[in-house]
Design an enzyme around this catalytic site. Structure first.
Site, PDB file in Angstrom:
ATOM      1  N   GLU A 187      -5.030  -3.293 -14.066  1.00  0.00           N
ATOM      2  CA  GLU A 187      -5.419  -4.335 -13.113  1.00  0.00           C
ATOM      3  C   GLU A 187      -6.904  -4.295 -12.759  1.00  0.00           C
ATOM      4  O   GLU A 187      -7.271  -4.069 -11.599  1.00  0.00           O
ATOM      5  CB  GLU A 187      -4.576  -4.229 -11.835  1.00  0.00           C
ATOM      6  CG  GLU A 187      -3.086  -4.343 -12.094  1.00  0.00           C
ATOM      7  CD  GLU A 187      -2.256  -4.283 -10.811  1.00  0.00           C
ATOM      8  OE1 GLU A 187      -2.818  -3.993  -9.740  1.00  0.00           O
ATOM      9  OE2 GLU A 187      -1.040  -4.524 -10.881  1.00  0.00           O
ATOM     10  N   GLU A 393       4.588  -3.657 -14.942  1.00  0.00           N
ATOM     11  CA  GLU A 393       4.950  -3.475 -13.532  1.00  0.00           C
ATOM     12  C   GLU A 393       5.690  -4.709 -13.043  1.00  0.00           C
ATOM     13  O   GLU A 393       5.263  -5.848 -13.295  1.00  0.00           O
ATOM     14  CB  GLU A 393       3.723  -3.311 -12.620  1.00  0.00           C
ATOM     15  CG  GLU A 393       3.104  -1.951 -12.659  1.00  0.00           C
ATOM     16  CD  GLU A 393       1.933  -1.827 -11.680  1.00  0.00           C
ATOM     17  OE1 GLU A 393       1.938  -2.498 -10.618  1.00  0.00           O
ATOM     18  OE2 GLU A 393       1.019  -1.054 -11.999  1.00  0.00           O
TER      19      GLU A 393
HETATM   20  O1  IFM Z   1       1.153  -0.054  -6.074  1.00  0.00           O
HETATM   21  C1  IFM Z   1       0.540  -1.055  -6.818  1.00  0.00           C
HETATM   22  C2  IFM Z   1       0.070  -0.515  -8.147  1.00  0.00           C
HETATM   23  O2  IFM Z   1      -0.771   0.573  -8.001  1.00  0.00           O
HETATM   24  C3  IFM Z   1      -0.675  -1.583  -8.900  1.00  0.00           C
HETATM   25  N1  IFM Z   1       0.084  -2.803  -8.991  1.00  0.00           N
HETATM   26  C4  IFM Z   1       0.695  -3.309  -7.781  1.00  0.00           C
HETATM   27  C5  IFM Z   1       1.474  -2.205  -7.077  1.00  0.00           C
HETATM   28  C6  IFM Z   1       2.107  -2.750  -5.793  1.00  0.00           C
HETATM   29  O3  IFM Z   1       1.124  -3.221  -4.911  1.00  0.00           O
END
Ligand code: IFM
Length: 488
Positions: A187, A393
């Site tokens: 990200e 994710e």
């Molecule tokens: O916890 C975060 C992660 O580190 C990166 N993506 C989003 C998740 C939830 O906010």
């Protein structure tokens, strides 16, 4: 992404609640779970690790909820073996973790030395995964920049890129015989815009031009790290990067223009250089009052545009934008807690506003929209038809119900996961080349500016005793991983 809105959401109306069960995933589909170093490891000052920007930020009063820090987190650094046993008991095929740069090259500068104790930790972790039949999926940068490098300018300066490539070469040589998938960055949108523009993430700066320089240097770091990993890895790993895409809805007369601007900043600022080797003209024009992009040097775009085997996709919710009239109080429901005075949207912060979306919502206040995941997968597959995708994710924060016997019920999380996996399955049926799904997160952990207040884990962590307790969602996910069939 700007075209991903109403016409696509029309397609999903046949199954508006996405609550199917019994769906069968391809036999080689990967089911895994994910964490990140600063969020779970703790042991912040042990075995040669030096501070990262998140240590500094979390120790600065007022930055993180309740003054929470990652000093101890889930103590995964000491409990890694029992955590691996837990993953094995959950039937996980793969574990996505991140490597803490300040454990490997503590100052970020190779000339100051490599920390063998840090390498040994990840080497043991990787061996432990392989012994348990779990594929190691390693991210090089999930936001823990060595503080020394930030002191020298951080991601807005070009020397950080070379330091990252050096670090990539070190981990490639140490672990590249056993890693299944290398992921360069997690990200970069958050690292650049929240870290240097909006200020809600470390290092907490409010400098729009620096945020855009950080975008470019993160992109360049991705390209150079791929080169370094490929040069040093002696196994046959796959190579990837993980992006958090903004799935946009538009409102009002200027909806298309508002979506175009945010798509350019949030999505195409990364996908265009990484996957096409260009920065889009509209991005350069929209941001021309902020920077002239002179930090892009000849040859950089070719370096960034390296082939990857799989594109990591992080998805949680959608965002609704419209053109701001410049008069009404500005709405900024973009899902991220802002520090006063910052903007995550350089060049468009006086143009676009983010409006409240319809619920239901998770504990983060993020709207639950599984159809957004389907829209996103369709859109990426249409834009990059030969690029395999991996959901790296997806998950939700909800408060748990802990029964007197210690068992944990989390029906809202199970429902969230089932709906999003139904959307993923639909995409596969439509021909999207989707290879796997990683639930965020294995463990409740340090949720950045929210500290330990938000629980994303399928395994509950008692932050007093550090005891782990698989939630109902973990048992549900185990059935899925073991059978490949979406449980009821
Ligand atoms: O916890 C975060 C992660 O580190 C990166 N993506 C989003 C998740 C939830 O906010």
């Amino acid at each position: 992404m700007s075209s991903v809105t109403s016409e696509h959401s029309g397609i999903v109306q046949g199954s508006p609640d996405f609550r199917d069960a019994g769906l069968v995933f391809p036999s080689d589909f990967t089911f895994g779970s994910a964490t990140a170093s600063y969020q779970v490891e703790g042991a912040a000052a042990e075995d040669g690790r030096l501070p990262s920007i998140w240590d500094t930020f979390s120790h600065t009063p007022g930055r993180v909820w309740n003054g929470d820090t990652g000093d101890v987190a889930c103590d995964h650094y000491h409990r890694w073996e029992s955590d691996l046993d837990l993953m094995q008991s959950l039937g996980l095929h793969a574990y996505r973790f991140s490597i803490a740069w300040p454990r490997i090259v503590p100052t970020g500068r190779l000339s100051d030395g490599v920390n063998q104790a840090g390498i040994d930790f990840y080497s043991r972790l990787v061996d432990g995964l392989l012994e348990r039949g779990i594929r190691p999926v390693a991210t090089l940068y999930h936001w823990d920049l060595p503080q020394t490098l930030e002191d020298a300018g951080g991601w807005p300066v070009r020397t950080t890129v070379d330091a990252f490539a050096d670090y990539a070469g070190v981990v490639g040589a140490a672990l590249g015989d056993r890693i299944h998938t290398w992921t360069t960055l997690n990200e970069p949108w958050c690292s650049a815009y929240l870290g240097y523009g909006q200020g809600g993430h470390a290092p907490g700066r409010h400098e729009p031009a620096a945020a855009l320089a950080a975008v470019h240097h993160l992109n360049l770091a991705h390209g150079k790290a791929l080169q370094a990993l490929r040069a040093t890895s002696t196994g046959s790993p796959e190579y990837s990067v993980t992006l958090n895409f903004h799935v946009l809805r538009g409102e009002g007369d200027g909806a298309a223009e508002a979506m175009r601007r945010i798509d350019a900043l949030a999505n195409r600022a990364f996908t265009s250089p990484m996957l096409r080797g260009v920065y889009d003209e509209d991005l350069l024009a929209d941001t021309s009052s902020v920077t002239d992009w002179s930090f892009v040097h000849d040859g950089d775009l070719a370096t960034i545009n390296q082939p990857i085997d799989v594109l990591g996709v992080n998805y949680y919710s959608t965002a609704t934008v419209r053109l701001w009239d410049g008069v009404s109080p500005k709405q900024m429901n973009d899902g991220h807690k802002a520090a006063a005075g910052g903007t995550a949207w350089p060049g468009s912060d006086r143009v676009v506003e983010f409006v409240q979306q319809p619920g239901p919502y998770t504990d983060m206040g993020w709207n639950i929209a599984p159809e957004g995941l389907l829209d996103l997968l369709r859109s990426l597959s249409a834009q990059f038809p030969h690029q395999p995708l991996m959901i790296t994710e997806n998950g939700a924060a909800f408060a748990d119900e802990v029964a007197p016997d210690g068992s944990v019920r989390d029906p809202l999380r199970v429902d969230y996961l089932r709906r999003h996996l139904t959307a993923a399955h639909r995409a596969i049926e439509e021909g999207v080349d989707l290879r796997g799904y990683f639930v965020w997160s294995l463990l409740d952990n340090f949720e950045w500016g929210y500290g330990y207040a938000k629980r994303f884990g399928i395994v509950r962590v008692d932050f007093d005793t550090l005891e782990r307790m698989p939630k109902a969602s973990a048992h549900w996910f185990r059935r899925l991983a073991q059978t490949g069939v979406l449980p009821a």
